[in-house]
Write an enzyme that holds these catalytic residues in place. Sequence first.
Site, PDB file in Angstrom:
ATOM      1  CD  GLU A   1      -2.674  -1.046   2.611  1.00 49.62           C
ATOM      2  OE1 GLU A   1      -3.253   0.001   2.974  1.00 49.62           O
ATOM      3  OE2 GLU A   1      -2.629  -2.081   3.298  1.00 49.62           O
ATOM      4  CG  ASN A   2       4.600   1.097   2.054  1.00 48.19           C
ATOM      5  OD1 ASN A   2       4.221   0.043   1.582  1.00 48.19           O
ATOM      6  ND2 ASN A   2       5.784   1.219   2.643  1.00 48.19           N
TER       7      ASN A   2
END
Length: 217
Positions: free
Chosen positions: A47-48
Amino acid sequence: MADIKEIIAKRAAQELKDGDVVNLGIGIPTMVADYVDHDKDITFQTENGCVGIGPAAEEGKEDFDLSNAGSIYATLRPGASFCDSATSFALIRGGHIDAVILGAMEVDEKGNIANWKVPGKKVAGMGGAMDLVSGAKRVIVTMGHTQNGESKILKGCTLPLTAKGVVDTLITELAVFKFPNGKITLVEHAPDTNVEELRRTTKANFAVADDLKTWSL
């Protein structure tokens, strides 16, 4: 005896297929990259903002500017690339993720999942979990079978839901459940347990697959 988290992560790694693009949630899921079959071409997305992240970094070899979604220092696979958060979630929401592996506090017999609201603690929100469970093609949940002696696999979730009816596979240190047609079904179990014992430690009413297997890790 192997660590419970290690057992779950090893079994979860077996669910991944050659060519899969996979998102790993925090906790046990981040360990899955350490046990994946290296003969399979699997791309891990975070996600990052990384596509192609690898296993956790060895102690003393950390790159302090590189971590996975669980804030664990990680490595990169050849061909890895970075992107901003908006692009990362465009991949997730756009249906480009073959599987997501995430933890949970409760799963029930209808495939509902509760994985964000911690009783008695202030929680900002469910983060990207709601996008992941709705955008990924397969949802694989990894969690301990019980907590403080109480089953985490229930007839109905008691905590606020992350999503309804989205779980495809549930893996604990004791068993693997699938949800064909939305019905929880035991398909595999650990060598040191059996169906009768699992019925005693599981609150959900589960069916048993005709080809029930004992796993080998």
